[in-house]
Design a protein around this motif. Structure first.
Motif, PDB file in Angstrom:
ATOM      1  N   SER A 317       0.793  -1.233   0.000  1.00  0.00           N
ATOM      2  CA  SER A 317       0.000   0.000   0.000  1.00  0.00           C
ATOM      3  C   SER A 317       0.822   1.278   0.000  1.00  0.00           C
ATOM      4  O   SER A 317       0.272   2.363  -0.233  1.00  0.00           O
ATOM      5  N   LEU A 318       2.118   1.192   0.268  1.00  0.00           N
ATOM      6  CA  LEU A 318       2.886   2.416   0.502  1.00  0.00           C
ATOM      7  C   LEU A 318       2.873   3.385  -0.676  1.00  0.00           C
ATOM      8  O   LEU A 318       2.777   4.601  -0.462  1.00  0.00           O
ATOM      9  N   PRO A 319       2.914   2.926  -1.938  1.00  0.00           N
ATOM     10  CA  PRO A 319       2.770   3.889  -3.046  1.00  0.00           C
ATOM     11  C   PRO A 319       1.394   4.529  -3.116  1.00  0.00           C
ATOM     12  O   PRO A 319       1.258   5.645  -3.630  1.00  0.00           O
ATOM     13  N   GLU A 320       0.354   3.849  -2.625  1.00  0.00           N
ATOM     14  CA  GLU A 320      -0.977   4.463  -2.579  1.00  0.00           C
ATOM     15  C   GLU A 320      -0.981   5.659  -1.646  1.00  0.00           C
ATOM     16  O   GLU A 320      -1.688   6.643  -1.877  1.00  0.00           O
ATOM     17  N   VAL A 321      -0.207   5.569  -0.584  1.00  0.00           N
ATOM     18  CA  VAL A 321      -0.140   6.657   0.391  1.00  0.00           C
ATOM     19  C   VAL A 321       0.848   7.729  -0.061  1.00  0.00           C
ATOM     20  O   VAL A 321       0.535   8.912  -0.109  1.00  0.00           O
ATOM     21  N   GLY A 322       2.059   7.302  -0.431  1.00  0.00           N
ATOM     22  CA  GLY A 322       3.120   8.261  -0.719  1.00  0.00           C
ATOM     23  C   GLY A 322       3.068   8.875  -2.095  1.00  0.00           C
ATOM     24  O   GLY A 322       3.467  10.034  -2.271  1.00  0.00           O
ATOM     25  N   GLY A 323       2.580   8.118  -3.088  1.00  0.00           N
ATOM     26  CA  GLY A 323       2.545   8.641  -4.446  1.00  0.00           C
ATOM     27  C   GLY A 323       3.913   9.140  -4.888  1.00  0.00           C
ATOM     28  O   GLY A 323       4.941   8.497  -4.640  1.00  0.00           O
ATOM     29  N   ASP A 324       3.934  10.305  -5.529  1.00  0.00           N
ATOM     30  CA  ASP A 324       5.185  10.918  -5.968  1.00  0.00           C
ATOM     31  C   ASP A 324       5.778  11.858  -4.922  1.00  0.00           C
ATOM     32  O   ASP A 324       6.757  12.550  -5.191  1.00  0.00           O
ATOM     33  N   ALA A 325       5.192  11.857  -3.717  1.00  0.00           N
ATOM     34  CA  ALA A 325       5.613  12.817  -2.695  1.00  0.00           C
ATOM     35  C   ALA A 325       6.618  12.233  -1.711  1.00  0.00           C
ATOM     36  O   ALA A 325       6.986  12.895  -0.739  1.00  0.00           O
ATOM     37  N   VAL A 326       7.049  10.989  -1.941  1.00  0.00           N
ATOM     38  CA  VAL A 326       8.068  10.377  -1.102  1.00  0.00           C
ATOM     39  C   VAL A 326       9.143   9.780  -1.992  1.00  0.00           C
ATOM     40  O   VAL A 326       8.941   9.586  -3.195  1.00  0.00           O
ATOM     41  N   ALA A 327      10.302   9.493  -1.408  1.00  0.00           N
ATOM     42  CA  ALA A 327      11.380   8.797  -2.108  1.00  0.00           C
ATOM     43  C   ALA A 327      11.296   7.313  -1.784  1.00  0.00           C
ATOM     44  O   ALA A 327      10.901   6.932  -0.679  1.00  0.00           O
ATOM     45  N   TYR A 328      11.670   6.487  -2.754  1.00  0.00           N
ATOM     46  CA  TYR A 328      11.565   5.042  -2.568  1.00  0.00           C
ATOM     47  C   TYR A 328      12.942   4.397  -2.592  1.00  0.00           C
ATOM     48  O   TYR A 328      13.866   4.873  -3.260  1.00  0.00           O
ATOM     49  N   ASP A 346      21.211  15.855  -1.025  1.00  0.00           N
ATOM     50  CA  ASP A 346      20.409  16.647  -1.961  1.00  0.00           C
ATOM     51  C   ASP A 346      19.338  17.434  -1.198  1.00  0.00           C
ATOM     52  O   ASP A 346      18.165  17.057  -1.162  1.00  0.00           O
ATOM     53  N   GLU A 347      19.756  18.529  -0.595  1.00  0.00           N
ATOM     54  CA  GLU A 347      18.819  19.327   0.199  1.00  0.00           C
ATOM     55  C   GLU A 347      17.676  19.889  -0.647  1.00  0.00           C
ATOM     56  O   GLU A 347      16.520  19.901  -0.187  1.00  0.00           O
ATOM     57  N   PRO A 348      17.912  20.364  -1.882  1.00  0.00           N
ATOM     58  CA  PRO A 348      16.778  20.844  -2.687  1.00  0.00           C
ATOM     59  C   PRO A 348      15.719  19.756  -2.905  1.00  0.00           C
ATOM     60  O   PRO A 348      14.519  20.046  -2.879  1.00  0.00           O
ATOM     61  N   ARG A 349      16.155  18.520  -3.136  1.00  0.00           N
ATOM     62  CA  ARG A 349      15.181  17.441  -3.310  1.00  0.00           C
ATOM     63  C   ARG A 349      14.409  17.197  -2.023  1.00  0.00           C
ATOM     64  O   ARG A 349      13.204  16.957  -2.051  1.00  0.00           O
ATOM     65  N   ARG A 350      15.083  17.256  -0.888  1.00  0.00           N
ATOM     66  CA  ARG A 350      14.381  17.065   0.381  1.00  0.00           C
ATOM     67  C   ARG A 350      13.334  18.151   0.587  1.00  0.00           C
ATOM     68  O   ARG A 350      12.236  17.881   1.080  1.00  0.00           O
ATOM     69  N   ARG A 351      13.658  19.384   0.211  1.00  0.00           N
ATOM     70  CA  ARG A 351      12.674  20.469   0.339  1.00  0.00           C
ATOM     71  C   ARG A 351      11.481  20.225  -0.572  1.00  0.00           C
ATOM     72  O   ARG A 351      10.331  20.452  -0.175  1.00  0.00           O
ATOM     73  N   ARG A 352      11.742  19.768  -1.797  1.00  0.00           N
ATOM     74  CA  ARG A 352      10.633  19.487  -2.725  1.00  0.00           C
ATOM     75  C   ARG A 352       9.750  18.360  -2.186  1.00  0.00           C
ATOM     76  O   ARG A 352       8.515  18.435  -2.253  1.00  0.00           O
ATOM     77  N   LEU A 353      10.373  17.317  -1.662  1.00  0.00           N
ATOM     78  CA  LEU A 353       9.595  16.217  -1.091  1.00  0.00           C
ATOM     79  C   LEU A 353       8.783  16.685   0.114  1.00  0.00           C
ATOM     80  O   LEU A 353       7.627  16.283   0.286  1.00  0.00           O
ATOM     81  N   SER A 354       9.369  17.532   0.923  1.00  0.00           N
ATOM     82  CA  SER A 354       8.669  18.058   2.091  1.00  0.00           C
ATOM     83  C   SER A 354       7.394  18.791   1.687  1.00  0.00           C
ATOM     84  O   SER A 354       6.319  18.560   2.251  1.00  0.00           O
TER      85      SER A 354
END
Length: 383
Positions: A317-328, A346-354
């Motif tokens: 189920s984890l992609p159902e919850v995280g979608g494109d908003a988390v890293a895998y 990669d701090e910019p990527r962490r900010r985008r994910l946040s």
């Protein structure tokens, strides 16, 4: 359809543990949402929780169970005899059993929540007796319940694939997240948590990787520890690893901890106060949750609501919850280490994910979950 048009629903909350783990957060989030939309509720609970549910659902009838239901064996026995009697006393039209098991005989239809199918797909990750019990309970509920609620499409599909469950009696109801409790933290909240964890002062790491959850084999904590050690190689200021939550039964965790180099900081604070969770999750460089599989993944959603950059696995189920908003990442230590290192660098990527995580988490509300539950109750009442 009006929420109360089919009559009263009796929710059995006696299975909620004192530590307010997953089942506790599920029921504590669902009950006030049902109350808010006018669902006619009765709630059976442990005596210590009676005042709590009275506050959460002011319009509900709260029925404290006998003192013995605080013990698991006594609760299961009472579920078979006492719960159906309570249903008759409060004139319930539907019983909702929210944690796998349910009374075998009841004068009204029963709805059961089956939280995940990993009891079957990952049997080695559970204690033998516990796994045997819950696999039997799931099979029984699939055969006897009027409706079965599941928290994700992945869990629904697994029950159909593995157990030939009747898809016409399965209802998907995603969990929600309490946006007041789980929110983007202020700097003061972040600082308070760092102070309580002892991560202050010139000799302390400037950042940390967070894990929150039960420390059981399915959560893959040993490989997280080994992956973190790998990700810290060559860093002059390596982040600490903070493993919070219940102790669980994963004996390999201590072995993995024994392998951690002395220069690295690993903390195991146990349970954290609910008020500290936003600062803990939202204040982490990365929240890592490399689970072997989840029925839903509430810890991932709660971290997302706190604006965390989350690293998890694309299992069930984890992609159902995280979608494109988390890293895998993968489940082995080497892959976790490589992906964690890349994210830390990669701090910019962490900010985008946040930002993406906080936005996506807002789509999962207990109000929507309550609507899906009411629809299942109505179907059960009409069966």
């Amino acid at each position: 359809m009006q929420a109360s048009s089919f009559g009263r629903v009796l929710i059995d909350a006696t299975a909620v543990p004192a530590d307010r783990g997953g089942v506790g957060r599920y029921i504590d989030g669902l009950v006030p949402a049902l109350d808010a939309i006018g669902c006619d509720l009765a709630i059976a609970c442990q005596r210590s929780d009676a005042e709590r549910y009275g506050r959460l659902a002011p319009a509900a009838t709260v029925v404290p169970g006998p003192a013995a239901v605080s013990r698991r064996s006594a609760r299961l026995a009472w579920e078979q005899t006492g719960l159906p009697l309570v249903a008759q006393q409060v004139n319930a039209k539907v019983i909702h059993a929210p944690h796998y098991t349910a009374p075998l005989r009841s004068a009204c239809p029963v709805v059961v929540t089956v939280h995940d199918a990993t009891w079957f797909t990952e049997p080695g990750h559970y204690e033998r007796a516990k796994g045997t019990f819950f696999r039997s309970a799931i099979r029984t509920s699939l055969k006897r319940a009027a409706r079965v609620l599941v928290p994700s499409k992945a869990t629904r599909d697994e029950l159909i694939r593995l157990l030939d469950a009747d898809p016409t009696r399965l209802d998907v109801a995603y969990h929600g997240v309490d946006a007041d409790l789980f929110h983007q933290p202020s700097e003061a909240e972040r600082a308070r948590v760092r102070s309580r964890l002892g991560l202050v002062g010139p000799s302390c790491p400037s950042g940390y990787v967070a894990f929150l959850g039960a420390q059981e084999p399915r959560k893959n904590v040993p490989n997280l520890i080994r992956g973190w050690v790998s990700a810290c190689e060559g860093r002059t200021d390596p982040p600490a690893l903070v493993i919070a939550g219940g102790s669980g039964h994963d004996g390999e965790i201590d072995q993995a901890i024994a392998e951690v180099p002395a220069r690295l900081r690993l903390l195991r604070p146990g349970y954290l106060r609910f008020a500290d969770l936003p600062g803990f999750l939202g204040g982490a460089d990365v929240v890592a949750y490399p689970s072997h599989g989840e029925g839903f993944g509430l810890p991932v959603l709660e971290a997302m609501a706190c604006g965390a950059a989350v690293l998890t696995t694309p299992r069930l189920s984890l992609p159902e919850v995280g979608g494109d908003a988390v890293a895998y990442t993968g489940e082995d230590a080497a892959k976790i280490g490589a992906d964690l290192a890349a994210l830390l660098d990669d701090e910019p990527r962490r900010r985008r994910l946040s930002e993406a995580a906080h936005t996506r988490a807002a789509q999962f509300t207990w109000a929507s979950s309550a609507d899906a539950h009411v629809a299942a109750y109505a179907r059960a009442a009409a069966s």
